[in-house]
Write an enzyme that holds these catalytic residues in place. Sequence first.
Site, mmCIF file in Angstrom:
data_model
loop_
_atom_site.group_PDB
_atom_site.id
_atom_site.type_symbol
_atom_site.label_atom_id
_atom_site.label_comp_id
_atom_site.label_asym_id
_atom_site.label_seq_id
_atom_site.Cartn_x
_atom_site.Cartn_y
_atom_site.Cartn_z
ATOM 1 N N ARG A 37 0.933 -1.194 0.078
ATOM 2 C CA ARG A 37 0.138 0.028 -0.127
ATOM 3 C C ARG A 37 0.637 1.210 0.011
ATOM 4 O O ARG A 37 2.096 1.339 0.634
ATOM 5 C CB ARG A 37 -0.867 0.070 1.320
ATOM 6 C CG ARG A 37 -1.649 1.281 1.417
ATOM 7 C CD ARG A 37 -2.859 1.345 2.437
ATOM 8 N NE ARG A 37 -2.484 0.943 3.654
ATOM 9 C CZ ARG A 37 -3.232 0.705 4.820
ATOM 10 N NH1 ARG A 37 -4.444 0.948 4.537
ATOM 11 N NH2 ARG A 37 -2.632 0.697 5.919
ATOM 12 N N ARG B 280 -1.458 -5.913 14.296
ATOM 13 C CA ARG B 280 -2.650 -5.113 14.113
ATOM 14 C C ARG B 280 -3.786 -6.258 13.815
ATOM 15 O O ARG B 280 -4.867 -5.926 14.235
ATOM 16 C CB ARG B 280 -2.542 -4.029 12.700
ATOM 17 C CG ARG B 280 -1.787 -3.010 13.195
ATOM 18 C CD ARG B 280 -1.266 -2.076 11.843
ATOM 19 N NE ARG B 280 -2.437 -1.677 10.983
ATOM 20 C CZ ARG B 280 -2.099 -1.419 9.709
ATOM 21 N NH1 ARG B 280 -1.114 -1.566 9.113
ATOM 22 N NH2 ARG B 280 -3.179 -1.113 9.007
HETATM 23 P P1 AP5 Z 1 -7.330 0.514 2.577
HETATM 24 O O1 AP5 Z 1 -8.708 1.051 1.707
HETATM 25 O O2 AP5 Z 1 -6.466 1.319 2.695
HETATM 26 O O3 AP5 Z 1 -7.643 -0.696 3.763
HETATM 27 P P2 AP5 Z 1 -8.350 -0.067 5.147
HETATM 28 O O4 AP5 Z 1 -9.363 -1.190 5.270
HETATM 29 O O5 AP5 Z 1 -8.757 1.275 5.083
HETATM 30 O O6 AP5 Z 1 -7.076 -0.296 5.886
HETATM 31 P P3 AP5 Z 1 -6.353 0.315 6.939
HETATM 32 O O7 AP5 Z 1 -4.900 -0.236 7.222
HETATM 33 O O8 AP5 Z 1 -6.309 1.858 6.754
HETATM 34 O O9 AP5 Z 1 -7.296 0.172 8.351
HETATM 35 P P4 AP5 Z 1 -6.750 0.234 10.007
HETATM 36 O O10 AP5 Z 1 -7.979 -0.118 10.434
HETATM 37 O O11 AP5 Z 1 -5.629 -0.776 10.112
HETATM 38 O O12 AP5 Z 1 -5.877 1.673 9.944
HETATM 39 P P5 AP5 Z 1 -6.355 2.905 10.361
HETATM 40 O O13 AP5 Z 1 -5.824 4.147 9.540
HETATM 41 O O14 AP5 Z 1 -7.722 2.973 10.654
HETATM 42 O O15 AP5 Z 1 -6.876 -0.851 1.411
HETATM 43 C C1 AP5 Z 1 -5.523 -1.408 1.781
HETATM 44 C C2 AP5 Z 1 -4.847 -1.885 0.537
HETATM 45 O O16 AP5 Z 1 -5.552 -2.778 -0.272
HETATM 46 C C3 AP5 Z 1 -4.605 -0.579 -0.341
HETATM 47 O O17 AP5 Z 1 -3.263 -0.808 -0.997
HETATM 48 C C4 AP5 Z 1 -5.594 -0.637 -1.444
HETATM 49 O O18 AP5 Z 1 -5.329 -0.133 -2.777
HETATM 50 C C5 AP5 Z 1 -6.080 -2.413 -1.675
HETATM 51 N N1 AP5 Z 1 -7.385 -2.652 -1.899
HETATM 52 C C6 AP5 Z 1 -8.307 -2.186 -1.136
HETATM 53 N N2 AP5 Z 1 -9.427 -2.923 -1.855
HETATM 54 C C7 AP5 Z 1 -9.004 -3.711 -2.569
HETATM 55 C C8 AP5 Z 1 -9.489 -4.790 -3.300
HETATM 56 N N3 AP5 Z 1 -10.969 -4.892 -3.449
HETATM 57 N N4 AP5 Z 1 -8.877 -5.615 -4.118
HETATM 58 C C9 AP5 Z 1 -7.509 -5.444 -4.063
HETATM 59 N N5 AP5 Z 1 -7.164 -4.559 -3.296
HETATM 60 C C10 AP5 Z 1 -7.577 -3.510 -2.700
HETATM 61 O O19 AP5 Z 1 -5.829 3.159 11.874
HETATM 62 C C11 AP5 Z 1 -4.401 3.073 12.061
HETATM 63 C C12 AP5 Z 1 -4.051 2.917 13.340
HETATM 64 O O20 AP5 Z 1 -4.833 4.259 14.187
HETATM 65 C C13 AP5 Z 1 -4.576 1.861 14.321
HETATM 66 O O21 AP5 Z 1 -3.805 0.867 14.263
HETATM 67 C C14 AP5 Z 1 -4.883 2.485 15.706
HETATM 68 O O22 AP5 Z 1 -3.478 2.362 16.191
HETATM 69 C C15 AP5 Z 1 -5.196 3.751 15.436
HETATM 70 N N6 AP5 Z 1 -6.627 3.908 15.269
HETATM 71 C C16 AP5 Z 1 -7.622 4.421 14.250
HETATM 72 N N7 AP5 Z 1 -8.805 4.115 14.609
HETATM 73 C C17 AP5 Z 1 -8.710 3.782 16.150
HETATM 74 C C18 AP5 Z 1 -9.812 3.739 16.965
HETATM 75 N N8 AP5 Z 1 -11.160 3.816 16.653
HETATM 76 N N9 AP5 Z 1 -9.371 3.245 18.214
HETATM 77 C C19 AP5 Z 1 -8.149 3.233 18.650
HETATM 78 N N10 AP5 Z 1 -6.956 3.260 17.936
HETATM 79 C C20 AP5 Z 1 -7.466 3.690 16.471
HETATM 80 MG MG MG Z 2 -7.841 2.929 6.202
#
Ligand code: AP5
Ligand code: MG
Length: 207
Positions: A122, A164
Amino acid sequence: MKMIFLGPPGAGKGTQAVRVCERLGIPQISTGDILRRAIKEQTPTGLAAKSYIDKGQLVPDSVVIDIVRERLVQSDCANGYLLDGFPRTVPQAQALATFADIDVVIDIEVSDEALTKRLSGRRVCLACGGTYHVATLNGATTCAKCGAELIQRDDDKAETVLNRLSVYHAQTAPLIDFYTEKGLLKAVDGAKPMDECFNAILNALGV
Ligand code: AP5
Ligand code: MG
């Protein structure tokens, strides 16, 4: 419409959220994006969150609950919003229920093996939230939407990704039962190609 996108890291929440929000004219509220911007700007919240995010752990509930509570009172949320990555624990969901009436929860499901491959390739744009994969970038290093430099997220390193995923199974997956019991959950197959997944989400939303 007030909705939640639930699903493991890499399921495509952010990718699909951008498209759904554009279609419906509602804001995407990604707690991950908000925290990453706070880290970049070195705000007190960002400095406190960084050590958790870098280890693949969740930021404390109280921090993210306050962020979302303050965000939802802004005027652009009046006609609905999409929560991307919040809530992520049962206490967060219980807190949310005290200040928001959610209409639907979309659970995007993908196997752990596929998630690991997606996250390792990604690339993201911190300026506009654009999300890409090296497999389709053809060597490009800037965002096709806004022109800013693309980066690899620090928490997309292999060992952090595994952490994660285990945090997701232990702390976030219980929300599937939580929202099923409330009759709000709709599951879509996130392993399908992006356009198919997008159509499945629109179908589930009835739009
Ligand atoms: P993408 O769309 O980026 O996936 P995503 O579900 O958004 O994944 P994230 O890694 O952003 O989720 P996350 O929940 O770990 O991270 P967040 O930023 O929320 O797609 C991923 C990849 O796949 C891309 O390369 C895309 O091109 C590809 N792709 C997508 N769809 C596809 C398909 N259909 N086929 C093929 N390829 C595809 O959180 C980060 C950190 O912040 C957490 O670890 C935590 O420490 C903190 N945090 C955030 N929210 C909270 C909360 N509510 N409580 C506590 N801590 C929090
Ligand atoms: Mg995301």
